[in-house]
Each structure stands twice: as C-alpha cells, then as structure tokens.
Design a protein around this motif. Structure first.
Motif, short mmCIF file in Angstrom:
data_model
loop_
_atom_site.label_atom_id
_atom_site.label_comp_id
_atom_site.label_asym_id
_atom_site.label_seq_id
_atom_site.Cartn_x
_atom_site.Cartn_y
_atom_site.Cartn_z
N LEU A 118 -6.64 97.89 -28.07
CA LEU A 118 -7.00 99.21 -28.62
C LEU A 118 -8.48 99.51 -28.36
O LEU A 118 -8.85 100.64 -28.05
CB LEU A 118 -6.71 99.25 -30.12
CG LEU A 118 -5.23 99.26 -30.50
CD1 LEU A 118 -5.05 99.02 -31.98
CD2 LEU A 118 -4.60 100.61 -30.12
N ALA A 122 -10.09 102.53 -26.37
CA ALA A 122 -11.14 103.37 -26.98
C ALA A 122 -12.31 103.51 -26.02
O ALA A 122 -12.86 104.61 -25.83
CB ALA A 122 -11.60 102.77 -28.29
N ALA B 110 -0.72 85.50 -43.46
CA ALA B 110 -0.65 86.09 -42.12
C ALA B 110 0.20 87.36 -42.13
O ALA B 110 -0.16 88.36 -41.52
CB ALA B 110 -0.06 85.08 -41.14
N ARG B 113 -1.72 90.23 -43.62
CA ARG B 113 -2.71 90.82 -42.70
C ARG B 113 -2.02 91.69 -41.66
O ARG B 113 -2.50 92.76 -41.31
CB ARG B 113 -3.53 89.72 -42.04
CG ARG B 113 -4.58 89.13 -42.96
CD ARG B 113 -5.68 88.47 -42.16
NE ARG B 113 -5.12 87.52 -41.20
CZ ARG B 113 -4.83 86.26 -41.48
NH1 ARG B 113 -5.06 85.81 -42.69
NH2 ARG B 113 -4.34 85.45 -40.56
N LEU B 114 -0.87 91.20 -41.18
CA LEU B 114 -0.13 91.97 -40.18
C LEU B 114 0.33 93.29 -40.78
O LEU B 114 0.20 94.36 -40.17
CB LEU B 114 1.08 91.15 -39.70
CG LEU B 114 1.91 91.79 -38.59
CD1 LEU B 114 1.10 91.90 -37.32
CD2 LEU B 114 3.17 90.97 -38.33
N LEU B 152 -8.97 105.22 -31.86
CA LEU B 152 -8.57 103.91 -31.31
C LEU B 152 -9.55 102.82 -31.71
O LEU B 152 -9.15 101.69 -32.00
CB LEU B 152 -8.47 104.01 -29.78
CG LEU B 152 -7.24 104.73 -29.25
CD1 LEU B 152 -7.42 105.06 -27.77
CD2 LEU B 152 -5.99 103.90 -29.44
N LEU B 153 -10.81 103.17 -31.74
CA LEU B 153 -11.83 102.17 -32.13
C LEU B 153 -11.61 101.73 -33.58
O LEU B 153 -11.62 100.53 -33.89
CB LEU B 153 -13.24 102.76 -31.96
CG LEU B 153 -14.38 101.83 -32.34
CD1 LEU B 153 -14.42 100.62 -31.41
CD2 LEU B 153 -15.71 102.55 -32.29
N THR B 155 -8.82 101.96 -35.23
CA THR B 155 -7.56 101.21 -35.30
C THR B 155 -7.77 99.77 -34.84
O THR B 155 -7.21 98.83 -35.41
CB THR B 155 -6.47 101.89 -34.44
OG1 THR B 155 -6.50 103.28 -34.69
CG2 THR B 155 -5.10 101.36 -34.77
N SER B 156 -8.57 99.61 -33.79
CA SER B 156 -8.81 98.23 -33.30
C SER B 156 -9.50 97.40 -34.38
O SER B 156 -9.18 96.23 -34.56
CB SER B 156 -9.64 98.24 -32.02
OG SER B 156 -10.98 98.57 -32.30
N LEU B 157 -10.41 98.03 -35.11
CA LEU B 157 -11.09 97.29 -36.20
C LEU B 157 -10.08 96.89 -37.28
O LEU B 157 -10.20 95.82 -37.87
CB LEU B 157 -12.21 98.14 -36.81
CG LEU B 157 -13.38 98.47 -35.88
CD1 LEU B 157 -14.42 99.30 -36.61
CD2 LEU B 157 -14.02 97.21 -35.33
N TRP B 159 -7.16 95.99 -36.80
CA TRP B 159 -6.41 94.81 -36.33
C TRP B 159 -7.27 93.56 -36.36
O TRP B 159 -6.77 92.46 -36.53
CB TRP B 159 -5.84 95.05 -34.93
CG TRP B 159 -4.59 95.86 -35.02
CD1 TRP B 159 -4.50 97.23 -35.01
CD2 TRP B 159 -3.26 95.38 -35.19
NE1 TRP B 159 -3.20 97.62 -35.17
CE2 TRP B 159 -2.41 96.50 -35.27
CE3 TRP B 159 -2.69 94.12 -35.28
CZ2 TRP B 159 -1.04 96.39 -35.44
CZ3 TRP B 159 -1.31 94.00 -35.45
CH2 TRP B 159 -0.50 95.12 -35.52
N PHE B 160 -8.56 93.73 -36.14
CA PHE B 160 -9.45 92.56 -36.19
C PHE B 160 -9.65 92.08 -37.63
O PHE B 160 -9.71 90.90 -37.89
CB PHE B 160 -10.81 92.90 -35.58
CG PHE B 160 -10.81 92.93 -34.08
CD1 PHE B 160 -10.25 91.88 -33.36
CD2 PHE B 160 -11.34 93.99 -33.39
CE1 PHE B 160 -10.25 91.90 -31.98
CE2 PHE B 160 -11.35 94.02 -32.02
CZ PHE B 160 -10.80 92.97 -31.30
N ALA B 161 -9.79 93.03 -38.54
CA ALA B 161 -10.06 92.65 -39.92
C ALA B 161 -9.28 93.56 -40.86
O ALA B 161 -9.85 94.43 -41.53
CB ALA B 161 -11.56 92.78 -40.19
#
Lengths: 205, 342
Positions: A118, A122, B110, B113-114, B152-153, B155-157, B159-161
């Motif tokens: 993702l 981005a 786990a 978190r998922l 998207l940025l 959303t990526s965060l 997934w990381f935390a």
C-alpha cells in the motif's frame, strides 16, 4: 507551487519518513524462514518467523545501559531466551515451568507485505500527482528549496537513526570494568518487549 | 448616500459582533483552562464524572443535529446517503462482532491485529468513497491522485501498526466535533470564525502544557477493573513508556471539549440545532417527512439517555462498557455529515 501543495508534500514525506523510522522492516532470519509445509498454516508460520527458538549453545546478545529512574540494577531477560532455556530444559529435565505467554512481533508478516504494498502504491500515486501538478504551475524557488531541505533533513535523520554506536560500545570486554571486577544486587525480570538480555544500571550519584 | 444613523447602526452592530466574539473567546479559553487544570489534577475522577454527566446527553444532541440536517428528499445525494448508512451499519456491525467475541479463544493477539487492520482499511475506503460521492458533481477540479496517495499511505500505516491506528481514532474523534463546529460557524456565524480559530489554536497549547506537567507523573493506579479500563482506553497498554496519567488526562480533556462543543457551542451557533425547536427539523415538522418515525426515535433516544444515567448509577463499569460499544455508531455517523459539510 502552491503553498497547499508544499504542505501536502511535506505531510506525505513526513508520513513516509515516520513510517520508515517507526517500523523498520526486519530482515528475515535464515533460521526463521517458514518451510513450505508451515506455509499452509499462516499462524504457525508467522510465529515461527517471528520468534525462532534460540539455541543456548549460541552466544546470546547482551547489552548494558543506564536508566536515570532506576534505583536498583535490573537484569531483563527476553521471554524468547526463557523459552530457549525451557526447550533445553525439556531435554534435560530442567526446572523451568512452561509459559503460555507468546511473544507477538510488532508487525506480522501479512501486515508488512500489505502495508508495504500500500505504501508503494501511495508513493506511485503521490509521484504521479506531483508530476502532473508540476505542469499546471511552475514550482517556486522557495517551494523547491523547502522540499530539498526537508529531503535533506529526512535523509540525515534516517542515516543518523540507523548508524550504529562506536566500535567500543559494541563489544563486551574487560574495558568496561575499572577494577577488573564488580558486584552488587540485581533484580531479574522477564519481558516480551526486548530481543536481547539487558542489564539496566542506575546512574551513580 | 449613507446617512449618519446608518453609520451609527453599523458601528453598533460591529461593536456587538466584536463583543460577542471576544466574549466567546474568553469563555472558551476560561472553560478550557479550568477543564485542563481539573482534569490534569484528577484524571480518573474527571473521566468518571464527565462520562456519567454528558455521554448519553451529547449523543442525544448529536442525533438531534444530524436529523435536523437530513433533507426531506435525498435526490441526487441518494447514493451518498446509502453508502453512508451502509458503511455506518457494516462497520459498527463488524466492530460489535469483534467486541462481543473478545475473550474468545479464536481471537489471539495476531487475529486482533489483523481484524483491526482490516476494519481500519474498510473505514478509510468508506471515507474515500463518501468524499468522491460528495465531490463528483463539483465544478472545481480535485487532485484525486493526491487524495488516493494520502488514503493509501494512511491505510499502509494501519497495516504496520493496526492497534496504534485504532487508538489514534480514539484521540481523533473529539477533533471531529471541533471541525463540525468550524464548518457550522462558517455557515451560520461567520463573525465568530476568527475567534474560533484562536480558540482552536489554544487546544494544542493546552495539550502541550498538560504533556509538560504530567509526562513525569507516575502511572495511575490500576487496582480496580474500572481504573484499569479507563487507562487502557486511553492507550496505557499500547504506550507503556508514556505516563498513563498524561494519557488519561489528554483523552478526558479532548472528550470534555467534544461534549462542550456538542452540548453548548453547536446549538449556540446554529439555531436549527437548539434542542427544543423541533419545528426546525424538516423530517419531523414537514408532512412529507417521517414525523412518526423521527418522534419515536427521539423518544427512544431520551429513554436511552435516562437509562444510561440509571445504569451508571447502578453499575458504572458495566454501563461504561456497554456505552462505549454502542458509541461506535455515533463515531462513524459523524463522518458522513462532516464530509457533507466540506
């Protein structure tokens, strides 16, 4: 370039940099790679990936640090080491009781893969937007200078954050002892939050 | 030609506006400072008291405000409202499934978190969809690529935390009310806009003062289940290196401003939101609306608010759990109405 554009770019860059610092992607460990069989069960694979049982025959990593607020020295042992002791103990009939506590890594492998994908998307869309927005209005010198400065600060802080300590601080030798020996009381604790044994020392008055 | 009496009237009007805006700033800052000192000194007690007094009531006011803003006919906005309502119900439903399932053997750390990462991703996708629907007929061109990159940025965060992002929502939620108020002031009380911006600038300053004063405080006691829940809600488990005193105080301070905005300030700047002016609600007062359904919902809402007070008085801890599980509905419902106002 519009001020709003600079602001948004700054936010994007800060976001990427924060993510890079906060979630430094771990390098897969050779002894932790899940085999094809365990890929079927992702949970099992993840656990195996995240917390390889260390063999106690191998040297364990150890660090000493000073804590301003600690009154008594503390020896902090990661639960992964305890589990390794248990694994060894199981063979030799050790006294270590089994524990149900699992160490959960900050990031699961799924989280890393999806988050990384993702973040890449981005960056691609952000880059596309940047290239397209440049056609509309020419960037001003101030805007470009602030972007270059921001990138410079980001790179410098990235390098600084990832630079290791000096060589003397990376080895445990007799150099750390003034008289060749030392002793005293130590409080032993276990933790899920560390990956190496840490000796926490109070600062001398 | 402008007569002297017109000038006098205009001066008087300016003076009144100036005075009301200044009074607003002084009142806001005064209340915020007193709240910060009180909450900083007694965070646990303040948390219990504010939730007891204002939680249910502010939800009733919010509901009143949202119903007041709902148009009689959705027209071209129908897709927006369908997606909005569908999103609120779906996300709240998923949240309740997870909430009720907590403690079940299926939910390991786990899986949690998922689930949190998926839920947060769905939330962001829903918000982006709503924004697109809101702006699709706009004549002004929007930098969609940029919005997509930001979404998207974020959303990526998530997934990381994932758990940290869920905690972030707890702290972001109070700011949504402040944003609502800003948009409402732009519409109905423009003369207060600068004053309000000044008040908003004071909020981070007060948070900074709280952080400076409380960051070295020892953690709050967690000897009772209720105290533990309050600290955990403010993120003491996820942020163990930060004093739970500071975390709880920050959360309660922001929540108090959130209550203050919904209960007092929004009705103050928008006369359609004054609680007892039911004839200002199109869905209720207009024959083409849904008067019976809306009246029924208001009655149920009133009962729920009273029941919450009784519940808090009888068993505070359990009622608090039930309230915060149900409160996800209002957290989610705020987003579409805010996007509609952008």
């Amino acid at each position: 370039m519009k001020p709003s554009t600079v602001l948004v770019l700054t936010l994007l860059l800060t976001g990427f940099e924060s993510a890079a610092f906060a979630f430094d992607i771990p390098v897969p460990r050779p002894n932790a790679k899940p085999d094809a069989k365990s890929d079927v069960n992702e949970n099992a694979a993840e656990k195996k990936y995240a917390e390889p049982i260390k063999k106690l025959a191998e040297p364990q990593r150890f660090s000493i640090r000073i804590d301003e607020e600690t009154k008594v020295a503390k020896l902090v042992i990661p639960n992964s080491v305890i589990r390794a002791l248990q694994a060894d103990g199981a063979k030799s009939g050790s006294i270590f009781p089994s524990t149900q506590n699992d160490i959960q890594p900050l990031m699961t492998r799924t989280g890393t893969v999806v988050g990384g994908a993702l973040m890449t998307l981005a960056a691609i869309f952000g880059g596309l937007w940047f290239v397209r927005s440049r056609k509309a209005t020419a960037p001003t010198f101030a805007a470009m200078a602030s972007l270059v400065l921001l990138c410079g600060i980001g790179t410098a802080s990235f390098v600084y954050a990832n630079a290791g300590p000096p060589p003397e601080a990376r080895s445990l030798t007799s150099k750390i002892l003034k008289y060749g020996f030392t002793y005293g009381e130590v409080q032993v604790e276990t933790t899920n939050d560390a990956d190496q044994i840490v000796l926490v020392l109070p600062r001398a008055k | 030609m402008v007569s002297s009496s017109d000038t006098v009237h205009r001066d008087a009007a300016t003076s009144v506006r100036f005075n009301s805006a200044t009074l607003f700033v002084f009142m806001f800052l005064g209340i915020a400072v007193v709240a910060a000192i009180t909450i900083g000194s007694f965070p646990l007690q303040a948390s219990i008291a504010t939730i007891f007094l204002f939680a249910g009531l502010h939800n009733w006011f919010e509901f009143r405000y949202f119903v007041g803003r709902m148009p009689l006919r959705w027209g071209r906005s129908a897709p927006f409202y369908f997606v909005a309502m569908g999103g609120v119900l779906t996300l709240a439903g998923l949240y309740w499934v997870a909430y009720l399932g907590s403690g079940n053997w299926l939910w390991s750390s786990a899986e949690w978190r998922l689930f949190a990462a998926l839920w947060n991703s769905l939330l962001i996708a829903w918000l982006v969809s709503l924004y697109c629907l809101r702006k699709r007929n706009s004549k002004v061109s929007h930098p969609w690529l940029l919005y997509l990159a930001i979404a998207l940025l974020i959303t990526s965060l998530t997934w990381f935390a994932p758990l940290y992002c869920s905690l972030a929502l707890v702290f972001i939620h109070p700011f949504i009310a402040m944003w609502f108020l800003e948009r409402q002031i732009r519409r109905t009380k423009k003369e207060w806009l600068r004053a309000y911006h000044l008040c908003m600038a004071a909020v981070p300053l007060l948070l900074l003062v709280l952080a400076l004063c409380l960051s070295r405080q020892p953690n709050l006691p967690e000897d009772s289940q209720l105290f533990w829940k309050i600290s955990q809600h403010a993120g003491s488990e996820l942020l163990p290196s930060i004093s739970s005193h500071l975390l709880v105080a920050t959360h309660v301070f922001l929540e108090t401003i959130h209550y203050f905005v919904w209960l007092l300030l929004i009705p103050l700047v928008d006369r359609r939101s004054i609680p007892w002016r039911f004839n200002e609600i199109p869905l209720l007062s207009n024959a083409r609306g849904l008067p019976k359904l809306v009246a029924c919902m208001f009655t149920l809402g009133t009962f729920a608010a009273v029941a919450l007070w009784i519940g808090f008085a009888v068993d505070y801890s359990t009622t608090r759990d039930i309230y915060f599980a149900a409160a996800i509905l209002h957290v989610l419902a705020e987003f579409p109405f805010l996007i509609k106002m952008l």
